[in-house]
Design a protein around this motif. Structure first.
Motif, PDB file in Angstrom:
ATOM      1  N   UNK A  47       0.847  -1.189   0.000  1.00 29.64           N
ATOM      2  CA  UNK A  47       0.000   0.000   0.000  1.00 29.64           C
ATOM      3  C   UNK A  47       0.886   1.244   0.000  1.00 29.64           C
ATOM      4  N   UNK A  48       0.544   2.218  -0.833  1.00 29.82           N
ATOM      5  CA  UNK A  48       1.356   3.430  -0.952  1.00 29.82           C
ATOM      6  C   UNK A  48       0.789   4.592  -0.158  1.00 29.82           C
ATOM      7  N   UNK A  49      -0.526   4.819  -0.252  1.00 31.56           N
ATOM      8  CA  UNK A  49      -1.144   5.960   0.418  1.00 31.56           C
ATOM      9  C   UNK A  49      -2.649   5.767   0.499  1.00 31.56           C
ATOM     10  N   UNK A  50      -3.245   6.389   1.513  1.00 30.95           N
ATOM     11  CA  UNK A  50      -4.701   6.445   1.625  1.00 30.95           C
ATOM     12  C   UNK A  50      -5.076   7.905   1.811  1.00 30.95           C
ATOM     13  N   UNK A  51      -5.961   8.397   0.948  1.00 21.92           N
ATOM     14  CA  UNK A  51      -6.477   9.749   1.073  1.00 21.92           C
ATOM     15  C   UNK A  51      -7.999   9.668   1.088  1.00 21.92           C
ATOM     16  N   UNK A  52      -8.639  10.767   1.452  1.00 22.77           N
ATOM     17  CA  UNK A  52     -10.100  10.755   1.489  1.00 22.77           C
ATOM     18  C   UNK A  52     -10.647  12.125   1.132  1.00 22.77           C
ATOM     19  N   UNK A  53     -11.904  12.121   0.713  1.00 23.96           N
ATOM     20  CA  UNK A  53     -12.632  13.363   0.479  1.00 23.96           C
ATOM     21  C   UNK A  53     -14.100  13.124   0.826  1.00 23.96           C
ATOM     22  N   UNK A  54     -14.860  14.197   0.932  1.00 25.25           N
ATOM     23  CA  UNK A  54     -16.292  14.108   1.165  1.00 25.25           C
ATOM     24  C   UNK A  54     -16.959  15.018   0.145  1.00 25.25           C
ATOM     25  N   UNK A  55     -17.474  14.426  -0.948  1.00 18.93           N
ATOM     26  CA  UNK A  55     -18.138  15.250  -1.961  1.00 18.93           C
ATOM     27  C   UNK A  55     -19.379  15.939  -1.387  1.00 18.93           C
ATOM     28  N   UNK A  56     -19.734  17.065  -1.953  1.00 21.99           N
ATOM     29  CA  UNK A  56     -20.904  17.823  -1.538  1.00 21.99           C
ATOM     30  C   UNK A  56     -22.134  16.923  -1.580  1.00 21.99           C
ATOM     31  N   UNK A 116     -11.146  20.375  -2.958  1.00 18.79           N
ATOM     32  CA  UNK A 116     -11.530  19.478  -1.873  1.00 18.79           C
ATOM     33  C   UNK A 116     -11.874  18.071  -2.331  1.00 18.79           C
ATOM     34  N   UNK A 117     -11.856  17.823  -3.631  1.00 15.26           N
ATOM     35  CA  UNK A 117     -12.160  16.510  -4.187  1.00 15.26           C
ATOM     36  C   UNK A 117     -10.861  15.899  -4.722  1.00 15.26           C
ATOM     37  N   UNK A 118     -10.622  14.645  -4.393  1.00 15.54           N
ATOM     38  CA  UNK A 118      -9.401  13.955  -4.813  1.00 15.54           C
ATOM     39  C   UNK A 118      -9.496  13.582  -6.290  1.00 15.54           C
ATOM     40  N   UNK A 119      -8.387  13.760  -6.992  1.00 15.95           N
ATOM     41  CA  UNK A 119      -8.296  13.330  -8.390  1.00 15.95           C
ATOM     42  C   UNK A 119      -7.324  12.146  -8.493  1.00 15.95           C
ATOM     43  N   UNK A 120      -7.617  11.277  -9.454  1.00 11.89           N
ATOM     44  CA  UNK A 120      -6.778  10.111  -9.722  1.00 11.89           C
ATOM     45  C   UNK A 120      -5.952  10.406 -10.974  1.00 11.89           C
ATOM     46  N   UNK A 121      -4.624  10.254 -10.910  1.00 12.41           N
ATOM     47  CA  UNK A 121      -3.795  10.513 -12.093  1.00 12.41           C
ATOM     48  C   UNK A 121      -3.779   9.308 -13.031  1.00 12.41           C
ATOM     49  N   UNK A 122      -3.977   9.564 -14.296  1.00 12.80           N
ATOM     50  CA  UNK A 122      -3.907   8.505 -15.307  1.00 12.80           C
ATOM     51  C   UNK A 122      -2.925   8.937 -16.373  1.00 12.80           C
ATOM     52  N   UNK A 123      -2.097   8.035 -16.778  1.00 13.30           N
ATOM     53  CA  UNK A 123      -1.083   8.325 -17.793  1.00 13.30           C
ATOM     54  C   UNK A 123      -1.573   7.769 -19.123  1.00 13.30           C
ATOM     55  N   UNK A 124      -1.824   8.660 -20.086  1.00 17.74           N
ATOM     56  CA  UNK A 124      -2.344   8.266 -21.402  1.00 17.74           C
ATOM     57  C   UNK A 124      -1.253   8.476 -22.452  1.00 17.74           C
TER      58      UNK A 124
END
Length: 163
Positions: A47-56, A116-124
């Motif tokens: 496991x590398x990291x755990x982050x969290x957010x709470x969308x509106x 305040x919302x987490x984004x996921x990085x994708x490499x295209x």
């Protein structure tokens, strides 16, 4: 209003070699209780990291679990607590598209645009240029989750130069 402890671990010394997420609580009588346990993606080696957010509009935080599946690749599992079912549920259909968040291992989820919302990085990958002296590159796409789909928010073009 109760305090709880979230534990995520990967134990490669055990026979099952499965990464696990556990939610631990304390009863009114001060007993430690296992509220929920979830086996994570079977390919996870660490496991590398755990982050969290709470969308509106949400009452439960979403968990973003960045994990290594090889020396050079990682994935993100996105989970949310479902109070009715009393368990974590995956927000991305991992069985239909298990590699939707697959990427280079050095990229972790984060709030890239400060909303305040987490984004996921994708490499295209970028298409190769017809001009052979143009070096290759890729597009780094930062995506939010909306209705179990990844929705691009920001793009970065990364050029790779060879000398």
């Amino acid at each position: 209003g109760n305090k709880q402890l979230l534990i995520a671990y990967s134990n490669t010394n055990r026979v099952s070699e499965r990464a696990t997420l556990k939610l631990i609580g304390v009863s009114d009588g001060d007993e430690i209780l296992l509220i929920n346990e979830m086996i994570l993606d079977s390919r996870i080696i660490s496991l590398s990291a755990i982050t969290s957010d709470v969308p509106l509009g949400n009452i439960s935080p979403r968990l973003y679990i960045d994990a290594q599946i090889s020396d050079i690749q990682s994935i993100t599992q996105v989970l949310e607590w479902n109070a009715e079912l009393r368990k974590f549920v995956s927000l991305i259909n991992d069985t239909a598209e298990p590699d939707i968040t697959l990427r280079s291992s050095n990229l972790l989820c984060k709030d890239i645009d400060g909303d305040g919302i987490i984004e996921i990085p994708l490499r295209k990958p970028m298409s190769e240029s017809i001009n052979s002296d143009t070096s290759l590159g890729y597009v780094l796409e930062w995506c939010e989750i909306s209705d179990s789909k990844l929705v691009p928010q920001e793009y970065y073009v990364v050029k790779v130069f060879f000398c």
